[in-house]
Every structure is written in structure tokens, then in C-alpha cells.
Scaffold this motif. Structure first.
Motif, PDB file in Angstrom:
ATOM      1  N   PRO A   1       0.830  -1.206   0.000  1.00 53.73           N
ATOM      2  CA  PRO A   1       0.000   0.000   0.000  1.00 53.73           C
ATOM      3  C   PRO A   1       0.872   1.267   0.000  1.00 53.73           C
ATOM      4  N   LEU A   2       0.457   2.273  -0.776  1.00 50.89           N
ATOM      5  CA  LEU A   2       1.224   3.503  -0.918  1.00 50.89           C
ATOM      6  C   LEU A   2       0.369   4.733  -0.625  1.00 50.89           C
ATOM      7  N   ASN A   3       1.058   5.857  -0.455  1.00 53.26           N
ATOM      8  CA  ASN A   3       0.437   7.145  -0.165  1.00 53.26           C
ATOM      9  C   ASN A   3       0.828   8.123  -1.266  1.00 53.26           C
ATOM     10  N   GLU A   4      -0.160   8.740  -1.933  1.00 55.67           N
ATOM     11  CA  GLU A   4       0.174   9.574  -3.087  1.00 55.67           C
ATOM     12  C   GLU A   4       0.914  10.855  -2.697  1.00 55.67           C
ATOM     13  N   GLU A   5       0.591  11.443  -1.556  1.00 54.75           N
ATOM     14  CA  GLU A   5       1.278  12.675  -1.171  1.00 54.75           C
ATOM     15  C   GLU A   5       2.711  12.403  -0.734  1.00 54.75           C
ATOM     16  N   CYS A   6       2.945  11.264  -0.113  1.00 56.47           N
ATOM     17  CA  CYS A   6       4.320  10.902   0.236  1.00 56.47           C
ATOM     18  C   CYS A   6       5.139  10.672  -1.023  1.00 56.47           C
ATOM     19  N   TRP A   7       4.553   9.985  -1.998  1.00 50.08           N
ATOM     20  CA  TRP A   7       5.260   9.736  -3.258  1.00 50.08           C
ATOM     21  C   TRP A   7       5.594  11.048  -3.964  1.00 50.08           C
ATOM     22  N   LEU A   8       4.617  11.942  -4.036  1.00 51.65           N
ATOM     23  CA  LEU A   8       4.804  13.195  -4.769  1.00 51.65           C
ATOM     24  C   LEU A   8       5.597  14.233  -3.987  1.00 51.65           C
TER      25      LEU A   8
END
Length: 388
Positions: free
Chosen positions: A111-118
């Protein structure tokens, strides 16, 4: 996993982010000398995870062999960064991967987090977001694939304020699960993820963890909810602009990535009843259905699975991205896995994190892979029968 089944992580150990080549865990040998004996045999046995594609209602490898994705979820990447913790909840080194092998796991869902990635301004620290987060995910994926395990990258927590039915928080930031992905950040997220893993078809893209636009419109209009799921835009009960599944499929394919894509249904993707009618178009023909099954969901019987999940599975591959139960027994997941085995459906159980099993859904007691009693014990025993 939606907020009703979320677990709070305990304090964790430091992350070890290492990129390993195939066989990196084998004993050291003299420089320039070939491996010999048992070490050589183990080197031959360690092969990278296969590239995958959709063929009819099955996944197949590049050798055209039918395969199923059977394994576990590895939670942490969806919340650690946004909570000011480490990127992953625990170790992601070779030793941690070795702990999975006695379970005969062939797939890990991350599972991932879009704001952490960006690396948006909402992420507490640049040390665990943006480039650092992306590199950590890249390294972990490479490590798993090199150890023969396929990877499902799942977009779990996203941006957008939502306070309606099923809301996990009132925060606009990606600090909990929302009913649908957002146009503000999600297309950028998938464009970057697809660009990074383009050419690595051992990696599967799960576009959005558990959609629930039907809850957002108070279950008043199923057609509107399914249309929201596919087309996005302005959706009843959701105050932000929604990125529909068609937009995200198009975003991924615009990068040139041919990876298999997972698309969910309604009601936290427990409902696939109209999935085929609202399936997004994919020029690559590489879309499969995402299904989640917990004992407290609505569709929890073999008759329901036959009439809904089985109908979808007769035409496209189905992956149960999450299965579990709110106890430490394994009676419910036994029923799910038995049905899935009979019907050619893959599954990844929630969750490979040592959080204590008092609330259910926790597979391990420690990072060495000791199974919990009896939820983890039951699932491990079953996996071994499927991946001998």
C-alpha cells in the motif's frame, strides 16, 4: 483496508533500504570464483518473479504459463510518512524477505500514499517523502522481484476532504482512506509510478484500494456510483473532483507501461456485481478485477461469490487484494481461499505486520515470520499447499 479495519502500528525498528541482485543473500565466495555445491544450487533456484499479462480470464507469464498471485499485504507505506514515522513499518531488507519464503509467498501487495510519493507540502518530512520515498519503494520492489516475488503496488491513502458515510477522517490530506481518488494528485502519482516501473511487468498496478462512492451517495443510486467509479468528475457526496478509473488507466498507458492493472468495484471493492458493465477500456488488454473479502462485508457466502465474483472471473482475472477476518481464527479466510482456489482467483491476505492479533487480520508475531495463532498459522499452511 478501510478505516473500520485499520490497525495502529506499534513502535518500529529502523528501515534498511538495500538494493539486492538475485542471490545476494548467498554466502560470500572468493572474488572471481564460481559458486559451488549447495550455494550453486541455491543460486540456480533463485529466479526473478515472472513478467505477467492477461490472457482471457487468467494471468500468464511470458512463457504463457497460467499463474495466480498468492501472498500477503505489507502495510506501512500508506501511513508511515504522513504520521512522521519511517517509510515502511519495519525492515525491508533481505532478511525480511527471507522470512517470507517459508510461507511460499509469491506476491507482496504494498500500500502507498500519493502525497508521500509526490512529496507535497503536506508530508511532514522530506527525509521520508518525495525522492526518498520513491527510492525506498523502488528498492523494495526490486528486492522482492529479484527474490521471485511479484509485487502489487496499491494506491491506498489519497488527498481530498470527505466527511460522509464511511469517512476515516475529516482531513483533506492523505491521512486516511477516501471514497475515490482525486484529480488533484492521483493522475500525477500514477504517471510517475508507471514511468518508474515501465518495462518491469512483474509489477502490477492496483489503481485504488477500496472505492466506496456508493456509500458517499448514501447507496441511493447504484448507476451513479458505478459511473463515478469509471468516469470520475463531480460525484454525489464527494466534495473534490474525482479521478475515475478510465482516466487512471489512460494515464498509465500514456507512459508506455504495459503492466497489468487492477480495478476495483463498489462498497470497498466487495461488490463486483456490475464490474463488467463499467470496466474501463484498456488498449493493452491488461486489466483485471480487484476484490476484497472480509467476514464483516456484505458478500460473504459461496452463493454470493458464485453469482457475482464468479461471473466476473469467467471473463477476466480476479485478484482478492485483501482477505481477512476480525478475529484471530482462520475459518472465514479458509472459505475464501478454498473458493478462490477452485475458481482460479488469486489472493493476498492482510497483513504481514507484527501488530498483535487481538483485533484479527495480523499474520505474524515478529519480523522473522512466526505466524500468529491461529490466523497466521492457518493461512501459512494453506499457502504451502498451493505453492509447494
Amino acid at each position: 483496508m478501510n478505516h473500520r479495519k485499520a490497525l495502529t502500528a506499534l513502535s518500529t525498528v529502523g528501515v534498511l533500504l538495500l538494493s539486492w541482485a538475485i542471490g545476494a543473500a548467498l554466502p560470500a565466495t572468493a572474488a572471481g570464483s564460481p559458486l559451488s555445491g549447495a550455494a550453486s544450487q541455491r543460486a540456480e533456484a533463485v529466479t526473478a518473479a515472472p513478467a505477467l499479462k492477461v490472457s482471457g480470464n487468467h494471468l500468464v507469464t511470458s512463457a504463457n504459463a497460467t499463474t495466480r498471485l498468492l501472498g500477503v499485504n505489507r502495510s506501512g507505506g500508506e501511513f508511515g510518512c504522513m504520521q512522521g514515522k519511517e517509510i515502511f513499518d519495519g525492515p525491508v531488507d533481505q532478511a525480511a524477505v527471507e522470512a517470507m519464503k517459508p510461507w511460499h509467498i509469491n506476491t507482496v501487495r504494498i500500500p502507498l500514499n500519493e502525497e508521500c510519493w509526490l512529496g507535497t507540502s503536506d508530508a511532514p518530512s522530506s527525509d521520508t517523502s518525495g525522492t526518498a520515498y520513491q527510492q525506498a519503494v523502488h528498492d523494495y520492489v526490486d528486492l522482492l522481484v529479484s527474490n521471485g516475488m511479484n509485487v502489487i503496488l496499491d494506491l491506498h491513502w489519497t488527498y481530498g476532504q470527505y466527511t460522509g458515510n464511511g469517512a476515516g477522517c475529516s482531513d483533506v490530506k492523505a491521512t486516511c482512506q477516501k471514497p475515490m481518488p482525486d484529480m488533484q494528485y492521483t493522475p500525477d502519482f500514477w504517471s510517475q509510478v508507471a514511468g518508474m516501473f515501465r518495462g518491469n511487468d512483474a509489477v502490477v498496478f492496483d489503481l485504488f484500494n477500496e472505492p466506496y462512492p456508493d456509500a458517499a451517495n448514501n447507496w441511493a443510486d447504484a448507476t451513479e456510483a458505478w459511473t463515478c467509479l469509471r468516469d470520475g468528475g463531480t460525484c454525489t457526496g464527494i466534495d473534490y473532483q474525482v479521478a475515475g478509473m478510465q482516466t487512471l488507466v489512460d494515464t498509465v498507458r500514456a507512459t508506455g507501461a504495459t503492466n497489468v492493472i487492477m480495478v476495483g468495484g463498489l462498497t470497498w471493492t466487495n461488490d463486483l456485481s456490475q464490474w463488467l458493465a463499467y470496466q474501463p477500456d484498456d488498449p493493452a488488454g491488461n486489466v483485471m478485477a480487484s476484490w476484497h473479502s472480509y467476514n464483516f462485508n456484505a458478500c460473504v457466502t459461496a452463493s454470493c461469490w458464485d453469482s457475482t465474483i464468479g461471473t466476473v472471473g469467467a471473463q477476466v482475472p480476479v485478484q482478492a487484494g485483501e482477505i481477512g477476518q476480525d478475529s484471530c481464527a482462520h475459518d472465514y479466510i479458509d472459505k475464501v481461499t478454498d473458493w478462490a482456489d477452485t475458481n482460479g482467483v488469486g489472493y493476498t491476505a492482510w497483513t504481514w505486520n507484527p501488530w498483535g492479533c487481538s483485533g484479527g487480520n495480523v499474520l505474524i508475531d515478529d519480523w522473522s515470520g512466526t505466524p500468529t495463532s491461529s490466523y497466521g498459522e492457518g493461512f501459512k499452511a494453506h499457502l504451502i499447499t498451493q505453492n509447494p
